[in-house]
Design a protein around this motif. Structure first.
Motif, short mmCIF file in Angstrom:
data_model
loop_
_atom_site.label_atom_id
_atom_site.label_comp_id
_atom_site.label_asym_id
_atom_site.label_seq_id
_atom_site.Cartn_x
_atom_site.Cartn_y
_atom_site.Cartn_z
N GLY A 80 0.81 -1.20 0.00
CA GLY A 80 0.00 0.00 0.00
C GLY A 80 0.85 1.26 0.00
N GLY A 81 0.18 2.40 -0.07
CA GLY A 81 0.87 3.68 -0.03
C GLY A 81 1.33 4.14 -1.40
N TRP A 82 2.17 5.13 -1.38
CA TRP A 82 2.68 5.74 -2.61
C TRP A 82 3.92 4.95 -3.04
CZ3 TRP A 82 4.49 11.59 -2.87
CH2 TRP A 82 4.96 11.86 -4.18
N VAL A 83 3.83 4.31 -4.20
CA VAL A 83 4.90 3.44 -4.70
C VAL A 83 5.35 3.93 -6.07
CG1 VAL A 83 5.51 1.09 -5.39
CG2 VAL A 83 3.98 1.46 -3.44
N ASP A 84 6.66 4.01 -6.25
CA ASP A 84 7.25 4.32 -7.56
C ASP A 84 7.76 3.02 -8.15
OD1 ASP A 84 8.75 5.05 -9.74
OD2 ASP A 84 9.84 6.66 -8.74
N VAL A 144 9.17 2.48 -2.21
CA VAL A 144 7.98 2.94 -1.51
C VAL A 144 8.24 4.38 -1.10
CG1 VAL A 144 6.44 2.61 0.46
CG2 VAL A 144 7.45 0.63 -0.68
N VAL A 145 7.60 5.30 -1.77
CA VAL A 145 7.83 6.73 -1.51
C VAL A 145 7.30 7.11 -0.14
CG1 VAL A 145 7.44 9.08 -2.34
CG2 VAL A 145 7.74 7.21 -3.98
N ARG A 146 6.09 6.61 0.17
CA ARG A 146 5.49 6.93 1.47
C ARG A 146 4.50 5.85 1.87
NH1 ARG A 146 2.48 11.61 0.55
NH2 ARG A 146 0.55 10.38 0.47
N HIS A 147 4.66 5.32 3.05
CA HIS A 147 3.70 4.37 3.61
C HIS A 147 3.52 4.78 5.07
CE1 HIS A 147 1.71 0.76 4.92
NE2 HIS A 147 1.85 0.15 3.75
N ASP A 148 2.44 5.49 5.35
CA ASP A 148 2.26 6.08 6.67
C ASP A 148 2.12 5.02 7.76
OD1 ASP A 148 2.40 8.65 5.66
OD2 ASP A 148 0.24 8.78 5.30
N ALA A 149 1.37 3.95 7.47
CA ALA A 149 1.13 2.95 8.51
C ALA A 149 2.41 2.24 8.94
CB ALA A 149 0.10 1.93 8.01
N LEU A 150 3.37 2.07 8.02
CA LEU A 150 4.63 1.43 8.36
C LEU A 150 5.75 2.43 8.64
CD1 LEU A 150 4.65 -1.52 5.77
CD2 LEU A 150 4.26 -1.67 8.24
N GLY A 151 5.46 3.71 8.46
CA GLY A 151 6.46 4.74 8.73
C GLY A 151 7.59 4.76 7.72
N TRP A 152 7.35 4.30 6.49
CA TRP A 152 8.39 4.24 5.46
C TRP A 152 8.39 5.50 4.62
CZ3 TRP A 152 7.43 -1.39 3.27
CH2 TRP A 152 7.91 -2.32 4.21
N ARG A 153 9.60 5.98 4.30
CA ARG A 153 9.80 7.08 3.38
C ARG A 153 10.98 6.73 2.46
NH1 ARG A 153 5.79 8.04 5.58
NH2 ARG A 153 4.93 10.00 6.38
N ARG A 154 10.75 6.79 1.15
CA ARG A 154 11.80 6.50 0.16
C ARG A 154 12.48 5.16 0.45
NH1 ARG A 154 10.79 8.95 -4.24
NH2 ARG A 154 12.81 8.06 -4.87
N SER A 174 -12.71 0.05 -19.11
CA SER A 174 -12.40 1.04 -18.06
C SER A 174 -12.83 0.46 -16.72
CB SER A 174 -13.13 2.37 -18.32
OG SER A 174 -14.53 2.20 -18.31
N LEU A 175 -12.04 0.76 -15.71
CA LEU A 175 -12.40 0.32 -14.36
C LEU A 175 -11.85 1.27 -13.32
CD1 LEU A 175 -10.33 -2.64 -12.83
CD2 LEU A 175 -9.42 -1.12 -14.57
N VAL A 176 -12.51 1.25 -12.16
CA VAL A 176 -11.98 1.86 -10.94
C VAL A 176 -11.87 0.75 -9.92
CG1 VAL A 176 -12.52 3.39 -9.01
CG2 VAL A 176 -12.88 4.18 -11.33
N HIS A 177 -10.76 0.70 -9.22
CA HIS A 177 -10.58 -0.28 -8.15
C HIS A 177 -10.37 0.47 -6.84
CE1 HIS A 177 -7.77 -2.78 -5.58
NE2 HIS A 177 -8.95 -3.35 -5.47
N LEU A 178 -11.11 0.06 -5.82
CA LEU A 178 -10.97 0.64 -4.49
C LEU A 178 -10.52 -0.45 -3.52
CD1 LEU A 178 -11.34 3.09 -2.61
CD2 LEU A 178 -13.71 2.33 -2.24
N PHE A 179 -9.41 -0.20 -2.84
CA PHE A 179 -8.85 -1.15 -1.88
C PHE A 179 -9.12 -0.65 -0.47
CE2 PHE A 179 -5.74 -3.03 0.89
CZ PHE A 179 -5.55 -4.31 0.41
N ILE A 180 -9.79 -1.48 0.32
CA ILE A 180 -10.09 -1.13 1.71
C ILE A 180 -9.35 -2.12 2.61
CG2 ILE A 180 -11.88 -0.83 3.45
CD1 ILE A 180 -12.15 1.17 1.23
N GLY A 181 -8.27 -1.67 3.22
CA GLY A 181 -7.52 -2.47 4.17
C GLY A 181 -7.06 -1.55 5.29
N ASN A 182 -5.92 -1.85 5.89
CA ASN A 182 -5.34 -0.88 6.83
C ASN A 182 -4.95 0.39 6.09
OD1 ASN A 182 -5.08 -2.27 9.58
ND2 ASN A 182 -4.29 -3.81 8.17
#
Length: 409
Positions: free
Chosen positions: A159-163, A169-179, A219-227
């Motif tokens: 999850g989070g912002w991934v490049d 992983v640019v940012r994953h708030d729940a795991l406290g990861w940055r870059r 065309s699709l939209v996907h919504l992920f509901i987890g932590n």
């Protein structure tokens, strides 16, 4: 400067790659299938199909099935081809979805079918040491289950912002990861196996396009509901990434009628309202479960606990209201919702659909709101798709890259 002969070779290589991808996707959709049928279905010439099928067979991606050859026809019988799967072996990919409380491992074949899977609880592992610990456990899982099949590499979803291009992983708030260079860390722990990384919402969306319902390719939209709560958009078979690969952050999408406070300072944000973390805390506060665990809530509802069922329906309606906003903005052919309770129990999907229809101004066909095609196997299939998607788009180049990186590792 590019010379004419060099340009011709480049164009020829491009056509060869495109033709190979067309043949591979046609076999994915229709196989086992005779080469003549591949030509009719794809629009390629029989000669082009024959050349590419030979290349793809040599690479181990296709196999001939002489036992399925029909008899009694005029002329030389055509031997069907199919993806190299099944009892005869064939290449496989590993998949890992890194969640907050646990990771999910999978071994996936070329059709996106899960051959083996395992849940790996993180326990007390600190987030800083998580990649190394997960890689060790995943390596043991793969060693146990590949059983001599060629392992092309490993797809990783988180999850989070991934490049994905950088494997970071640019940012994953729940795991406290940055870059966090997660792909490289996993590759080291796996002994040099190639690792490709992407966001889990985009990965599931891509698995729907590759292996799921035909509407997903429009065309699709996907919504992920987890932590972590995030989303993905696909158009004409391509999942949108946006500048910096930051597309899909819907954590702070406002949910109509929600007043739940969010750490951002506002109230009614989607993640604060509907995430697994929020659900678990509410369940503990209401005395439904002893600890904030969504899986315990779902188990309690399945065992007949009406309070748990009521809470899951509340969340389903909140998710449905958020989906209504996405439908009104994007109006896709298909809306895929990954939410644990509705994946297991269709009644909760109906709650999501009902809330979406009640609020949406453009959607009067709730059947376009669906759970992922892979059901409970969604996470390992999506993780494997991170590696399989480029394979189906550029099979010749991708196999060369994967084999080359494997040799270097």
């Amino acid at each position: 400067m590019t010379t004419p002969s060099h340009a011709s070779r480049m164009a020829g290589d491009g056509r060869r790659e495109a033709n190979a991808a067309t043949v591979l996707r046609t076999v994915l959709d229709h196989g086992p299938v005779a080469r003549g049928a591949v030509a009719r279905l794809s629009g390629l010439s029989p000669a082009a199909v024959s050349r590419q099928a030979t290349d793809l067979t040599r690479l181990g991606l296709l196999r001939e099935l002489p036992e399925l050859t029909g008899g009694g026809g005029v002329g030389r019988p055509q031997i069907p081809v199919d993806l190299h799967i099944g009892a005869s072996g064939g290449p496989v990919v590993g998949g890992v979805h890194l969640g907050v409380p646990s990771s999910t491992f999978g071994l996936v074949d070329l059709r996106g079918r899960v051959l083996a899977r395992r849940t790996h609880p993180h326990g007390g592992t600190a987030s800083d040491g998580l990649p190394a610990a997960v890689a060790r456990a995943l390596r043991g899982f793969l060693d146990e289950h590949t059983q001599g099949r060629p392992l092309l590499g490993v797809g990783a979803a988180v999850g989070g912002w991934v490049d994905p291009a950088a494997g970071v992983v640019v940012r994953h708030d729940a795991l406290g990861w940055r870059r966090r260079p997660l792909a490289a860390e996993l590759a080291r722990g796996l002994g040099g196996h190639t690792v490709r990384l992407d966001n889990h919402a985009r990965s599931i969306a891509q698995s729907e396009i590759l292996f799921g319902r035909p509407a997903a390719r429009r065309s699709l939209v996907h919504l992920f509901i987890g932590n972590v709560v995030d989303a993905a958009v696909g158009l004409a078979g391509i999942v949108h990434q946006g500048p910096g690969s930051a597309a899909g952050d819907v954590a702070h999408l406002p949910v109509p009628d929600s007043t739940v406070p969010c750490p951002c300072g506002r109230s009614g944000c989607l993640e604060a309202t509907a995430s697994n973390t929020a659900l678990g805390l509410t369940a503990v506060r209401r005395g439904i479960v002893p600890e904030p665990d969504t899986f315990l809530v779902v188990d309690a509802a399945a065992a007949g606990d009406r309070r748990a069922d009521r809470l899951l329906r509340e969340r389903a309606r909140a998710v449905g209201r958020a989906i209504a906003l996405l439908i009104d903005v994007l109006n896709p052919d298909l809306v895929v919702v990954t939410e644990h309770a509705s994946v297991l129990e269709p009644d909760y999907l109906e709650e999501i659909r009902g809330a979406a229809i009640d609020l949406s101004h453009v959607c009067d066909d709730p059947e376009r709101i669906v759970s992922p095609h892979a059901g409970p196997a969604t996470l390992p299939v999506a993780a494997g798709t991170v590696l399989l998607n480029p394979l189906f788009r550029r099979p010749l180049r991708t196999v060369d890259e994967l084999l080359g990186e494997g040799r270097e590792g």
